[in-house]
Design a protein around this motif. Structure first.
Motif, PDB file in Angstrom:
ATOM      1  N   VAL A  78       1.365 -56.900  37.614  1.00  0.00           N
ATOM      2  CA  VAL A  78       2.828 -56.915  37.724  1.00  0.00           C
ATOM      3  C   VAL A  78       3.270 -55.533  38.194  1.00  0.00           C
ATOM      4  CG1 VAL A  78       5.013 -57.199  36.486  1.00  0.00           C
ATOM      5  CG2 VAL A  78       3.006 -58.541  35.807  1.00  0.00           C
ATOM      6  N   ARG A  79       4.044 -55.501  39.270  1.00  0.00           N
ATOM      7  CA  ARG A  79       4.590 -54.226  39.737  1.00  0.00           C
ATOM      8  C   ARG A  79       6.101 -54.236  39.530  1.00  0.00           C
ATOM      9  NH1 ARG A  79       0.390 -55.450  43.011  1.00  0.00           N
ATOM     10  NH2 ARG A  79      -1.265 -53.886  43.001  1.00  0.00           N
ATOM     11  N   ALA A  80       6.610 -53.153  38.955  1.00  0.00           N
ATOM     12  CA  ALA A  80       8.042 -53.100  38.647  1.00  0.00           C
ATOM     13  C   ALA A  80       8.540 -51.672  38.775  1.00  0.00           C
ATOM     14  CB  ALA A  80       8.292 -53.615  37.230  1.00  0.00           C
ATOM     15  N   ILE A  81       9.823 -51.532  39.038  1.00  0.00           N
ATOM     16  CA  ILE A  81      10.417 -50.199  38.976  1.00  0.00           C
ATOM     17  C   ILE A  81      11.633 -50.219  38.048  1.00  0.00           C
ATOM     18  CG2 ILE A  81       9.634 -49.425  41.267  1.00  0.00           C
ATOM     19  CD1 ILE A  81      12.445 -49.860  42.283  1.00  0.00           C
ATOM     20  N   GLY A  82      11.919 -49.065  37.473  1.00  0.00           N
ATOM     21  CA  GLY A  82      13.126 -48.864  36.690  1.00  0.00           C
ATOM     22  C   GLY A  82      14.024 -47.938  37.478  1.00  0.00           C
ATOM     23  N   GLN A  83      15.300 -48.249  37.481  1.00  0.00           N
ATOM     24  CA  GLN A  83      16.265 -47.394  38.165  1.00  0.00           C
ATOM     25  C   GLN A  83      17.580 -47.514  37.420  1.00  0.00           C
ATOM     26  OE1 GLN A  83      16.165 -49.283  42.025  1.00  0.00           O
ATOM     27  NE2 GLN A  83      17.459 -50.968  41.360  1.00  0.00           N
ATOM     28  N   GLN A  84      18.469 -46.546  37.592  1.00  0.00           N
ATOM     29  CA  GLN A  84      19.765 -46.614  36.911  1.00  0.00           C
ATOM     30  C   GLN A  84      20.571 -47.790  37.492  1.00  0.00           C
ATOM     31  OE1 GLN A  84      20.706 -42.551  37.845  1.00  0.00           O
ATOM     32  NE2 GLN A  84      20.625 -41.924  35.711  1.00  0.00           N
ATOM     33  N   TYR A  85      20.869 -48.888  36.799  1.00  0.00           N
ATOM     34  CA  TYR A  85      20.532 -49.212  35.433  1.00  0.00           C
ATOM     35  C   TYR A  85      19.948 -50.607  35.366  1.00  0.00           C
ATOM     36  CZ  TYR A  85      23.281 -45.096  34.523  1.00  0.00           C
ATOM     37  OH  TYR A  85      23.734 -43.813  34.531  1.00  0.00           O
ATOM     38  N   SER A  86      18.794 -50.780  35.972  1.00  0.00           N
ATOM     39  CA  SER A  86      18.159 -52.089  35.919  1.00  0.00           C
ATOM     40  C   SER A  86      16.669 -51.954  36.174  1.00  0.00           C
ATOM     41  CB  SER A  86      18.771 -53.024  36.974  1.00  0.00           C
ATOM     42  OG  SER A  86      18.533 -52.507  38.269  1.00  0.00           O
ATOM     43  N   PHE A  87      15.983 -53.040  35.868  1.00  0.00           N
ATOM     44  CA  PHE A  87      14.576 -53.134  36.238  1.00  0.00           C
ATOM     45  C   PHE A  87      14.473 -54.068  37.436  1.00  0.00           C
ATOM     46  CE2 PHE A  87      14.380 -52.261  31.654  1.00  0.00           C
ATOM     47  CZ  PHE A  87      13.508 -51.178  31.643  1.00  0.00           C
ATOM     48  N   VAL A  88      13.525 -53.801  38.317  1.00  0.00           N
ATOM     49  CA  VAL A  88      13.238 -54.717  39.420  1.00  0.00           C
ATOM     50  C   VAL A  88      11.756 -55.081  39.318  1.00  0.00           C
ATOM     51  CG1 VAL A  88      13.301 -55.111  41.895  1.00  0.00           C
ATOM     52  CG2 VAL A  88      14.926 -53.491  40.857  1.00  0.00           C
ATOM     53  N   PRO A  89      11.413 -56.385  39.157  1.00  0.00           N
ATOM     54  CA  PRO A  89      12.334 -57.498  38.974  1.00  0.00           C
ATOM     55  C   PRO A  89      12.999 -57.464  37.583  1.00  0.00           C
ATOM     56  CG  PRO A  89      10.063 -58.249  38.772  1.00  0.00           C
ATOM     57  CD  PRO A  89      10.006 -56.799  39.154  1.00  0.00           C
ATOM     58  N   GLN A  90      14.168 -58.065  37.542  1.00  0.00           N
ATOM     59  CA  GLN A  90      14.964 -58.107  36.313  1.00  0.00           C
ATOM     60  C   GLN A  90      14.289 -59.009  35.276  1.00  0.00           C
ATOM     61  OE1 GLN A  90      17.642 -56.190  36.270  1.00  0.00           O
ATOM     62  NE2 GLN A  90      18.108 -56.664  34.157  1.00  0.00           N
ATOM     63  N   CYS A  91      13.548 -59.987  35.770  1.00  0.00           N
ATOM     64  CA  CYS A  91      12.834 -60.909  34.877  1.00  0.00           C
ATOM     65  C   CYS A  91      11.398 -61.017  35.378  1.00  0.00           C
ATOM     66  CB  CYS A  91      13.528 -62.270  34.875  1.00  0.00           C
ATOM     67  SG  CYS A  91      12.702 -63.473  33.829  1.00  0.00           S
ATOM     68  N   ILE A  92      10.477 -60.580  34.545  1.00  0.00           N
ATOM     69  CA  ILE A  92       9.052 -60.572  34.917  1.00  0.00           C
ATOM     70  C   ILE A  92       8.417 -61.882  34.466  1.00  0.00           C
ATOM     71  CG2 ILE A  92       6.835 -59.499  34.322  1.00  0.00           C
ATOM     72  CD1 ILE A  92       8.323 -56.794  34.328  1.00  0.00           C
ATOM     73  N   LEU A  93       7.707 -62.533  35.397  1.00  0.00           N
ATOM     74  CA  LEU A  93       7.067 -63.815  35.097  1.00  0.00           C
ATOM     75  C   LEU A  93       5.563 -63.611  34.968  1.00  0.00           C
ATOM     76  CD1 LEU A  93       7.856 -66.929  35.004  1.00  0.00           C
ATOM     77  CD2 LEU A  93       6.907 -67.023  37.309  1.00  0.00           C
ATOM     78  N   VAL A  94       5.010 -64.035  33.838  1.00  0.00           N
ATOM     79  CA  VAL A  94       3.559 -63.892  33.641  1.00  0.00           C
ATOM     80  C   VAL A  94       2.981 -65.165  33.008  1.00  0.00           C
ATOM     81  CG1 VAL A  94       3.476 -61.366  33.423  1.00  0.00           C
ATOM     82  CG2 VAL A  94       3.923 -62.755  31.400  1.00  0.00           C
ATOM     83  N   PRO A  95       1.705 -65.434  33.246  1.00  0.00           N
ATOM     84  CA  PRO A  95       1.069 -66.571  32.589  1.00  0.00           C
ATOM     85  C   PRO A  95       0.551 -66.184  31.199  1.00  0.00           C
ATOM     86  CG  PRO A  95      -0.436 -65.608  34.184  1.00  0.00           C
ATOM     87  CD  PRO A  95       0.820 -64.787  34.236  1.00  0.00           C
ATOM     88  N   ALA A  96       0.473 -67.174  30.314  1.00  0.00           N
ATOM     89  CA  ALA A  96      -0.091 -66.944  28.978  1.00  0.00           C
ATOM     90  C   ALA A  96      -1.617 -66.853  29.080  1.00  0.00           C
ATOM     91  CB  ALA A  96       0.312 -68.078  28.045  1.00  0.00           C
ATOM     92  N   ARG A  97      -2.217 -66.247  28.085  1.00  0.00           N
ATOM     93  CA  ARG A  97      -3.685 -66.167  27.937  1.00  0.00           C
ATOM     94  C   ARG A  97      -4.373 -65.633  29.191  1.00  0.00           C
ATOM     95  NH1 ARG A  97      -2.527 -71.275  25.767  1.00  0.00           N
ATOM     96  NH2 ARG A  97      -2.310 -71.179  23.514  1.00  0.00           N
ATOM     97  N   THR A  98      -3.813 -64.592  29.775  1.00  0.00           N
ATOM     98  CA  THR A  98      -4.351 -64.008  31.005  1.00  0.00           C
ATOM     99  C   THR A  98      -4.236 -62.485  30.886  1.00  0.00           C
ATOM    100  OG1 THR A  98      -3.439 -65.900  32.200  1.00  0.00           O
ATOM    101  CG2 THR A  98      -4.081 -64.015  33.538  1.00  0.00           C
ATOM    102  N   PRO A  99      -5.261 -61.760  31.292  1.00  0.00           N
ATOM    103  CA  PRO A  99      -5.123 -60.295  31.282  1.00  0.00           C
ATOM    104  C   PRO A  99      -4.057 -59.844  32.298  1.00  0.00           C
ATOM    105  CG  PRO A  99      -7.421 -60.961  31.639  1.00  0.00           C
ATOM    106  CD  PRO A  99      -6.592 -62.189  31.757  1.00  0.00           C
TER     107      PRO A  99
END
Ligand code: CU
Length: 187
Positions: free
Chosen positions: A82-103
């Motif tokens: 997952v790649r994300a950035i933080g900036q004033q004042y939000s995260f991109v992506p705003q909603c991170i999607l990940v699968p269960a039981r996965t590294p």
């Protein structure tokens, strides 16, 4: 004569006590070193062993943290980055999607000032420092939603800086990843 005896006796007691305390401090140091080694081997340490730097002023222009590259990507070994950035004042992506039981490997950085990224109910909690890539490893056992607040005061809009992590089943994630190169649940 008795004074000399007294003296050597209390010196002996002092030496014994000193040795005992030395042994206790050696045990504590050995325990802490062992804990650090264990955490290092299991990739649970923070900060990371290797420091990765990045120019925060050109994040948007290309490379790993350009906009089209943000979100979740499946790797050849089946893990998810997952790649994300933080900036004033939000995260991109705003909603991170990940699968269960996965590294999951989270790679994130800041485009401006220091932010924090905390995923509630997990051990994911890292600072996003401009100029550095923060790496965290995680795995989610069940589908569900987690709040992801910024946990470093980053100026006046800080309290409104929230993201989310949505955990879906592995099957659902794999189906979605067939149509998109980078996934997120941000609308
Ligand atoms: Cu913040």
């Amino acid at each position: 004569m008795s004074d000399v005896h007294e003296g050597s006796h209390s010196a002996g007691v002092a030496a014994r006590i000193e040795k005992r305390w030395a042994a206790i401090s050696i045990i504590i140091i050995a325990f802490l070193t062992g804990m650090a080694a264990y955490a290092g081997v299991h990739q649970a340490t923070m900060p990371q062993a290797q420091v990765e730097t990045i120019d925060p002023t050109t994040l948007h222009l290309g490379g790993e943290f350009s906009e089209g590259n943000l979100g979740s990507a499946i790797e050849p070994d089946g893990s998810v980055t997952v790649r994300a950035i933080g900036q004033q004042y939000s995260f991109v992506p705003q909603c991170i999607l990940v699968p269960a039981r996965t590294p999951i490997t989270l790679r994130a950085t800041s485009a401006d000032v220091v932010h924090g990224l905390l995923v509630q109910g997990t051990n994911v909690n890292t600072m996003l420092v401009p100029g550095y890539v923060s790496v965290q490893h995680a795995s989610f056992s069940e589908p569900g939603e987690h709040l992801m607040p910024c946990q470093e005061f980053c100026s006046v809009g800080h309290e409104g800086m929230w993201g989310r992590v949505k955990v879906v089943t592995k099957e659902e994630f794999l189906a979605l990843s067939e149509t998109q190169r980078r996934l997120s649940c941000a609308k």
